[in-house]
Enzyme design. Structure first.
Site, PDB file in Angstrom:
ATOM      1  N   CYS A 159      45.678  25.244 -10.218  1.00  0.00           N
ATOM      2  CA  CYS A 159      46.012  23.909  -9.721  1.00  0.00           C
ATOM      3  C   CYS A 159      47.469  23.534  -9.968  1.00  0.00           C
ATOM      4  O   CYS A 159      48.050  22.764  -9.202  1.00  0.00           O
ATOM      5  CB  CYS A 159      45.081  22.865 -10.329  1.00  0.00           C
ATOM      6  N   ASP A 180      -7.360  -2.109   4.335  1.00  0.00           N
ATOM      7  CA  ASP A 180      -6.005  -1.647   4.638  1.00  0.00           C
ATOM      8  C   ASP A 180      -5.745  -1.569   6.141  1.00  0.00           C
ATOM      9  O   ASP A 180      -5.050  -0.657   6.622  1.00  0.00           O
ATOM     10  CB  ASP A 180      -5.734  -0.270   4.007  1.00  0.00           C
ATOM     11  N   HIS A 198       0.847  -1.192   0.000  1.00  0.00           N
ATOM     12  CA  HIS A 198       0.000   0.000   0.000  1.00  0.00           C
ATOM     13  C   HIS A 198       0.882   1.241   0.000  1.00  0.00           C
ATOM     14  O   HIS A 198       1.804   1.342   0.816  1.00  0.00           O
ATOM     15  CB  HIS A 198      -0.907   0.003   1.244  1.00  0.00           C
TER      16      HIS A 198
END
Length: 839
Positions: A644, A81, A45
């Protein structure tokens, strides 16, 4: 073996028979629909019971604005349910999630896994039976169309929840111009009220606005909801932005080939609508009895006959009558399909003698959209600390959507079928657009990252354009090889290799060269035929988002390029471990690179990393000293030291050390520090405040450890994040500044004894990094010996910072692995398949 029943969700009930064999193999087989599950069965569900019992559970999860969704597997009983719980799972609900989003992202894939787990728990005798609590229990029956009318006296969030909770079935509606109009595709709009044409809506206290993005409606709190699509009573669906111009499209005259295609499609319609005697221009697909399942069948049949015609489910809803459908299909086939216009909300600024228009939203599946949860953050101009724009901050749900779009584009879209030369044509066109907008891009780069404008124009943008042109030329030159193998006579065999794209690639870039780092990785990735999701650096997102705009204008299909600004810890991490991402390309710090490798191990992604550096530059006494001074300064101060491959440590031979330092200081004093948009500026601000503070602490550490601060080391006294170019001498090998990268304008100088070549080599290599290196000497034999012994991916001899799009770039040791640029970069984004044929 055990037999278990799965009762699935939505208006129809679907059943699967799970067969759990003694050897542990699990199979599930579709069964006939079961209306009344028996005791001993288990039921799936789509809600966290006991909340939202009933057939419309998932809809009401959204309608009521629940922050959590999920599912329950429980034991069948005589109630509705209400049986005992076996297990439950939950997930977050994104601000703009629809039923389909929750189903595709969580409820279906995790539901299948949970059913398998439940079967095994039962088989092992360990399945719990937890009674459902009575507190918080609710029941929601099937929502019907007549009950889905929008009530306007609510806040915007409630209106949004009502619309998305009813999307696609049964559809939230309102009355406009005396007819029922159904609203689809809503999202909360957190922005200033856009320009648009007013549209009266019955019951609404304030007219809506038809804008270029869609229909804007207002809650009673003054906040806004954006609705993308509208559907009329006759079934026709249109983009909401086209409400006042829906009937203005000119009818196309069909060619003979197109007429044949129309007849073929008519035969497909006839096969589905068997109850309709004759398919006429006015025949409505849905009013003739077709359902959503027939949409899938029709599109798949068309795809079989016309693979070049790619239609989506929504196309059918937008053109429900046969004549309209044919017109739409022909426009798509011709490439003039009236695709939804690219809608861009800009932040515009008059700066650098021009108006720059900057997108600020996530770019997902060809559209600029707000972050799913609506979150934003400010990106700051480092020149003065002012806010440039409030930028969308991507969420996990945005990552999932972007990856799904990239996967769809790769597996089923036009990009995956495109020939290599057409791919190259698009990349050339994008490079041309980047060049056409180079001054605007350089200006955005300058105000967002602090790059000096002249450098941004030449390097940040110029090299980006060159990179796309270089890899565009590679698109139709990617090829395998034929390989002779041993033959088992009398058979003959042919073995060949194919170079194939990998799939969805995640690219994570740094903040020092925002557009250039994007280009270095993205161009190779796209040339190889992949799709990508790119995470910008959080502090410098703007040129990447402008790039996204240009890629759309160049004609890249939706989903091929997706750009997400936001947090590295959230977005980057989720991309690194995402199961549908097959490759990660990263440039950044070594610690972050290690975390990415750990995350990528979840599905053994291919990874390439360009990480930290502490690049040595060795200057011998037989060099051209003035050139070495000039190049050495560039090696350190280029792009404010945010580079870098910057020379993190200079080794200067003892006999020229003092003169070298004196000349460097003299040159520094000539440098102009200031506004990066001033053409005479040499040195701009550091990228962001936190980085400036880190650099100042770095210098404090150097002084405390006993290095000599010859020049600089302080923040410049002016607004913004400016730092003086800095020089340290007397730096010993054990010191922090000798071992760790500053990533800023800090020159770290150590002496070495005259003639001690092997000694200085040993010191230069005593680092865990190996990105770049350099040597200055007139002795070519010495230079080549040094280049052979230096443990670095790049060695510069009598120059520095000389990178080129055709030369591979990447590091050794903890500076990473894999290459950007050059032919080698392509192989980072390809996989090799061997094929053997017997004949």
């Amino acid at each position: 073996m055990d037999k278990l029943i799965l009762w699935h969700w939505q208006q129809r009930r679907m059943a699967l028979l799970f067969l759990n064999f003694p050897d542990g193999e699990l199979k599930f087989i579709p069964m006939d629909v079961i209306d009344c599950p028996k005791h001993g069965s288990i039921i799936y569900h789509p809600s966290i019971l006991p909340r939202h019992r009933g057939a419309s559970a998932i809809n009401w999860t959204l309608i009521q604005g629940d922050k959590k969704a999920g599912f329950t597997i429980f034991w069948a009983d005589d109630g509705l349910d209400t049986g005992p719980i076996l297990l439950q799972r939950e997930c977050d609900v994104g601000q703009n999630d629809t039923v389909d989003d929750l189903y595709n992202r969580f409820l279906f894939p995790e539901g299948v896994k949970a059913m398998v787990e439940a079967v095994h728990l039962i088989a092992d005798g360990k399945a719990p039976r937890i009674p459902q609590p009575k507190e918080g229990a609710t029941y929601e029956g099937i929502q019907k169309k007549e009950n889905a009318e929008i009530s306007w006296d609510q806040p915007a969030a409630a209106l949004h929840n009502w619309i998305r909770g009813h999307d696609k079935v049964p559809g939230a509606w309102a009355t406009i111009d005396d007819q029922v109009v159904t609203f689809y595709g809503s999202s909360l709009l957190d922005a200033s009220v856009p320009a648009g044409q007013e549209l009266a809506i019955r019951g609404a206290s304030r007219p809506g606005l038809v804008t270029k993005s869609g229909l804007v409606i207002f809650g009673n709190d003054g906040k806004m909801v954006l609705v993308r699509n509208l559907q009329f009573q006759d079934g026709k669906m249109i983009p909401a932005s086209k409400y006042f111009s829906a009937d203005e499209t000119t009818t196309l005259e069909l060619t003979e080939e197109e007429k044949k295609m129309a007849e073929d499609i008519k035969a497909i319609w006839k096969g589905i609508l068997s109850n309709v005697p004759v398919i006429e221009d006015s025949t409505d697909f849905f009013k003739s009895g077709a359902s959503s399942m027939h949409v899938v069948r029709m599109l798949e049949e068309i795809k079989q006959k016309y693979s070049g015609l790619q239609l989506q489910n929504e196309d059918v809803y937008m053109a429900t009558k046969f004549a309209d459908f044919i017109q739409m299909a022909v426009r798509k086939l011709r490439g003039e399909n009236g695709e939804e216009e690219l809608v861009i909300d800009y932040v515009s600024k008059n700066v650098n003698n021009m108006t720059v228009n900057m997108p600020y939203q996530c770019f997902i599946n060809g559209q600029f959209v707000n972050a799913d949860d609506g979150k934003t953050y400010d990106t700051i101009n480092p020149t003065d600390g002012s806010v440039i724009a409030s930028v969308s901050s991507a969420s996990l749900a945005d990552v999932d959507r972007a990856v799904a779009a990239a996967k769809e584009a790769f597996e089923n879209g036009e990009w995956g079928r495109m020939n290599a030369r057409e791919r190259g044509r698009l990349m050339y066109k994008l490079a041309d657009l980047m060049e056409e907008h180079q001054e605007e891009l350089a200006t955005i780069e300058s105000i967002d990252s602090g790059a000096v404008y002249t450098l941004a124009l030449k390097t940040h943008i110029g090299m980006s354009v060159q990179t796309f042109r270089y890899f565009a030329g590679w698109c139709d030159k990617i090829q395998g090889a034929t390989i002779p193998i041993n033959q088992a006579r009398p058979n003959h065999n042919l073995t060949f290799t194919k170079k194939e794209p990998i799939g969805v690639c995640a690219i994570v870039i740094p903040w020092n060269y925002p557009l250039m780092m994007l280009a270095w990785k993205s161009a190779a990735c796209l040339a190889a035929g992949n799709t990508l999701v790119l995470k910008t650096a959080q502090v410098t997102p703007l040129t990447a988002l402008k790039f996204a705009e240009l890629s759309a204008k160049a004609g890249f299909p939706k989903g091929v390029i997706n750009i997400l600004p936001g947090s590295g810890g959230l977005v980057g991490q989720h991309l690194s471990k995402h199961p549908d991402v097959r490759k990660v390309g990263f440039t950044g710090s070594t610690p972050t690179g290690k975390e990415i490798m750990k995350s990528a191990a979840t599905n053994l992604k291919k990874v390439s990393l360009e990480l930290g550096g502490k690049s040595p530059l060795i200057i011998f006494n037989d060099c051209e000293l003035d050139k070495a001074v000039k190049m050495g300064m560039g090696a350190v101060y280029f792009n404010k030291g945010e580079n870098c491959i910057a020379a993190g440590r200079l080794f200067v031979e003892e006999s020229i050390h003092d003169e070298f330092v004196r000349k460097v200081v003299e040159e520094i004093k000539k440098m102009k520090i200031g506004d990066p948009l001033d053409r005479s500026t040499d040195h701009g601000p550091q990228n962001h405040k936190a980085h400036l503070e880190k650099l100042l602490k770095y210098c404090e550490t150097g002084v405390k450890e006993g290095a000599t601060l010859v020049y600089g080391g302080r923040q410049v006294r002016r607004p913004g994040y400016f730092m003086e170019p800095t020089v340290f001498t007397d730096v010993e090998d054990h010191m922090y500044i000798a071992q760790e990268e500053s990533f800023g304008p800090v020159m770290v100088i150590s002496k070495f004894k005259n003639g001690d070549i092997d000694g200085v080599l040993q010191r230069a290599n005593t680092t865990e990094y190996g990105l770049a290196s350099g040597v200055f000497t007139k002795d070519i034999s010495k230079a080549l010996y040094i280049s052979e012994k230096l443990e670095a991916g790049t060695v510069f001899i009598n120059t520095y910072n000389k990178t080129d799009v055709a030369a591979p770039f990447g590091g050794f040791k903890q500076s990473g692995f894999g290459k950007d640029l050059g032919e080698e970069a392509l192989h980072e984004y390809l996989r090799t398949k061997a094929v053997t044929v017997e004949y």
